[in-house]
Write a protein that holds these residues in place. Sequence first.
Motif, mmCIF file in Angstrom:
data_model
loop_
_atom_site.group_PDB
_atom_site.id
_atom_site.type_symbol
_atom_site.label_atom_id
_atom_site.label_comp_id
_atom_site.label_asym_id
_atom_site.label_seq_id
_atom_site.Cartn_x
_atom_site.Cartn_y
_atom_site.Cartn_z
ATOM 1 N N GLY A 107 0.835 -1.193 0.000
ATOM 2 C CA GLY A 107 0.000 0.000 0.000
ATOM 3 C C GLY A 107 0.869 1.241 0.000
ATOM 4 N N LEU A 108 0.700 2.095 -1.003
ATOM 5 C CA LEU A 108 1.474 3.332 -1.119
ATOM 6 C C LEU A 108 0.577 4.530 -0.864
ATOM 7 C CD1 LEU A 108 4.040 4.985 -2.033
ATOM 8 C CD2 LEU A 108 3.060 4.884 -4.357
ATOM 9 N N LYS A 109 1.013 5.396 0.042
ATOM 10 C CA LYS A 109 0.337 6.682 0.244
ATOM 11 C C LYS A 109 1.272 7.793 -0.195
ATOM 12 C CE LYS A 109 1.088 9.120 3.555
ATOM 13 N NZ LYS A 109 1.835 10.314 4.018
ATOM 14 N N VAL A 110 0.781 8.637 -1.099
ATOM 15 C CA VAL A 110 1.522 9.829 -1.497
ATOM 16 C C VAL A 110 0.782 11.026 -0.930
ATOM 17 C CG1 VAL A 110 2.378 11.229 -3.413
ATOM 18 C CG2 VAL A 110 2.360 8.731 -3.605
ATOM 19 N N GLY A 111 1.397 11.717 0.019
ATOM 20 C CA GLY A 111 0.778 12.869 0.650
ATOM 21 C C GLY A 111 1.450 14.167 0.236
ATOM 22 N N ARG A 112 0.961 15.267 0.786
ATOM 23 C CA ARG A 112 1.521 16.563 0.420
ATOM 24 C C ARG A 112 2.893 16.802 1.031
ATOM 25 N NH1 ARG A 112 -4.212 15.751 0.198
ATOM 26 N NH2 ARG A 112 -5.039 17.126 -1.403
ATOM 27 N N ARG A 113 3.196 16.143 2.159
ATOM 28 C CA ARG A 113 4.490 16.342 2.787
ATOM 29 C C ARG A 113 5.262 15.048 3.021
ATOM 30 N NH1 ARG A 113 5.881 20.906 5.372
ATOM 31 N NH2 ARG A 113 7.882 19.834 5.299
ATOM 32 N N SER A 114 4.659 13.907 2.787
ATOM 33 C CA SER A 114 5.369 12.648 3.019
ATOM 34 C C SER A 114 4.738 11.525 2.214
ATOM 35 C CB SER A 114 5.357 12.288 4.516
ATOM 36 O OG SER A 114 4.037 12.041 4.958
ATOM 37 N N ALA A 115 5.511 10.450 2.060
ATOM 38 C CA ALA A 115 5.025 9.235 1.393
ATOM 39 C C ALA A 115 5.317 8.041 2.293
ATOM 40 C CB ALA A 115 5.696 9.054 0.040
ATOM 41 N N GLY A 169 -1.769 -1.189 -3.982
ATOM 42 C CA GLY A 169 -2.768 -0.138 -4.000
ATOM 43 C C GLY A 169 -2.102 1.206 -3.771
ATOM 44 N N ILE A 170 -2.630 2.250 -4.387
ATOM 45 C CA ILE A 170 -2.064 3.599 -4.268
ATOM 46 C C ILE A 170 -3.135 4.542 -3.751
ATOM 47 C CG2 ILE A 170 -0.913 5.497 -5.473
ATOM 48 C CD1 ILE A 170 -0.224 3.419 -7.689
ATOM 49 N N ALA A 171 -2.824 5.246 -2.689
ATOM 50 C CA ALA A 171 -3.706 6.279 -2.142
ATOM 51 C C ALA A 171 -3.132 7.635 -2.543
ATOM 52 C CB ALA A 171 -3.796 6.166 -0.621
ATOM 53 N N LEU A 172 -3.855 8.342 -3.397
ATOM 54 C CA LEU A 172 -3.342 9.585 -3.958
ATOM 55 C C LEU A 172 -4.387 10.680 -3.853
ATOM 56 C CD1 LEU A 172 -0.849 10.655 -5.642
ATOM 57 C CD2 LEU A 172 -2.241 10.205 -7.673
ATOM 58 N N PRO A 173 -4.009 11.869 -3.352
ATOM 59 C CA PRO A 173 -4.973 12.978 -3.320
ATOM 60 C C PRO A 173 -5.395 13.375 -4.725
ATOM 61 C CG PRO A 173 -3.037 13.449 -1.967
ATOM 62 C CD PRO A 173 -2.709 12.242 -2.789
ATOM 63 N N GLY A 174 -6.612 13.830 -4.855
ATOM 64 C CA GLY A 174 -7.080 14.306 -6.149
ATOM 65 C C GLY A 174 -6.605 15.718 -6.443
ATOM 66 N N PRO A 209 -0.843 -6.656 -10.155
ATOM 67 C CA PRO A 209 -1.807 -5.600 -10.504
ATOM 68 C C PRO A 209 -1.687 -4.389 -9.583
ATOM 69 C CG PRO A 209 -2.929 -7.446 -9.466
ATOM 70 C CD PRO A 209 -1.526 -7.895 -9.727
ATOM 71 N N VAL A 210 -2.022 -3.244 -10.125
ATOM 72 C CA VAL A 210 -1.914 -1.976 -9.404
ATOM 73 C C VAL A 210 -3.275 -1.286 -9.417
ATOM 74 C CG1 VAL A 210 -0.712 0.238 -9.262
ATOM 75 C CG2 VAL A 210 0.495 -1.780 -10.136
ATOM 76 N N TYR A 211 -3.658 -0.713 -8.270
ATOM 77 C CA TYR A 211 -4.952 -0.040 -8.125
ATOM 78 C C TYR A 211 -4.727 1.365 -7.568
ATOM 79 C CZ TYR A 211 -6.610 -4.864 -8.345
ATOM 80 O OH TYR A 211 -6.846 -6.156 -8.722
ATOM 81 N N LEU A 212 -5.641 2.270 -7.878
ATOM 82 C CA LEU A 212 -5.521 3.658 -7.449
ATOM 83 C C LEU A 212 -6.854 4.146 -6.903
ATOM 84 C CD1 LEU A 212 -3.822 6.359 -7.508
ATOM 85 C CD2 LEU A 212 -4.829 6.759 -9.767
ATOM 86 N N GLN A 213 -6.800 4.880 -5.784
ATOM 87 C CA GLN A 213 -8.011 5.461 -5.214
ATOM 88 C C GLN A 213 -7.642 6.738 -4.466
ATOM 89 O OE1 GLN A 213 -10.078 3.475 -1.864
ATOM 90 N NE2 GLN A 213 -11.952 3.549 -3.072
ATOM 91 N N ALA A 393 -4.904 1.688 1.000
ATOM 92 C CA ALA A 393 -4.388 1.381 -0.339
ATOM 93 C C ALA A 393 -4.103 -0.117 -0.460
ATOM 94 C CB ALA A 393 -3.126 2.195 -0.609
ATOM 95 N N ALA A 394 -3.500 -0.702 0.581
ATOM 96 C CA ALA A 394 -3.216 -2.139 0.565
ATOM 97 C C ALA A 394 -4.489 -2.974 0.534
ATOM 98 C CB ALA A 394 -2.371 -2.516 1.778
ATOM 99 N N SER A 395 -5.575 -2.408 1.059
ATOM 100 C CA SER A 395 -6.838 -3.161 1.069
ATOM 101 C C SER A 395 -7.485 -3.236 -0.312
ATOM 102 C CB SER A 395 -7.827 -2.526 2.061
ATOM 103 O OG SER A 395 -8.442 -1.359 1.524
ATOM 104 N N LEU A 396 -7.039 -2.406 -1.265
ATOM 105 C CA LEU A 396 -7.660 -2.412 -2.590
ATOM 106 C C LEU A 396 -7.471 -3.751 -3.300
ATOM 107 C CD1 LEU A 396 -6.785 1.203 -3.845
ATOM 108 C CD2 LEU A 396 -8.872 0.416 -2.711
#
Length: 409
Positions: A107-115, A169-174, A209-213, A393-396
Amino acid sequence: MIRQQLKEFRSLQPANVDVIRSPRHGSGQADLRGYNERLILSVLRNHGPNAKAEIARITGLSAQSASVIMRKLEAEELIERCPPVRGKVGQPSVPMKLSPDGALFFGLKVGRRSADLVLVDFLGRTVDRRHLTYSYPDPDTALDFLRRAIDELTALLDQRQIKNIAGLGIALPGYLWEWSKIVRVPAERMDAWRDRDILLEIDALFDFPVYLQNDASCACGAELVFGDQDHPANFLYFYIGYFIGGGVVIDNALFTGSTGNSGALGPLPVPRKSGGVQQLIDVASLSCLEDMIIEAGGNSNDLWETSSSWRVDDAILRKWVDQTAGGLACAIVASCSIIDFEMVVIDGWLPEDVRRQLVERTKAKLAKLNLAGLVQPEIREGTIGPDARAMGAASLPLSQHFMVSPRGL
């Protein structure tokens, strides 16, 4: 037949219409895992270890069908036997449980100040993680971090575990490119998020496979999949990161709407002390706390290095908690005027003591508002914590491959 199975599979997924899947991997055999197989796996996830007879009772399957399916799942090492339980009469029963290494998920989280990158096992436990702090997010930095972190974490696994990696899974801000002023960088440095297809670039790097939300939807999904299952069917979820966001759970499923933007709680209008209104995002976000620290001559980098403890002046922290709680209370009343949420969950990139203070202060603020015509919801702390976005993200891939919709349970 295949078309019918695909139709059935899609109709049984959690309400993840906003989950985008990498097209290169298509719909493979793993996607077509039978409904009853995923049903049994979901029952074991939600109810814990159980004997075959009890699983047959819960699922409504015949004892023979349940036994056949569970033998198949055991042969695939997705479930395993517990020690026999001896009763007063008859043969001892042998409960079955999920195998921790039956499947693994990134599970990957890309945030405004950290990943953050987490490796999660089949039970939803974090096996290991990697963290990166930066001044602002750009695609190349995110991709370099992801490649390096996955290489490091994969090197710690044996061949069987590597084979069982089921997806990323990728958690990305819109609309990241719209936040250049707020994250204090030139607009052209953020435009790459608009011009590049990050999902396709990441998909080309890996065989799984890769997923994005959306990141806030991911955080809410983590609470739903991995969190305390003792929750009502309908609840509202707030996640406080650099910007506040959230999610809406209806009938035990994440509701994202036709565009995937339902539960975008940041734009909710809330009263301004000086009169007029402002958006919740401008009151109840960690960016507000960062601004307070900088205005006082402090260094805000500590906020993003770790969420376990902060070195923040007590007066500044109290002021931020108070204004955040006020904004949350008003947002809760507005939201409950539309849907009668039975519970509100508050979580975020917060030390546990700060989250506890915020929840208690929100309860106090809510008690002072006019709730005529409304049923006051329970206000509860989230059970996942700071890693909720990465865990979600990992749960996707987990949800897509190994679960049925919560409505089916």
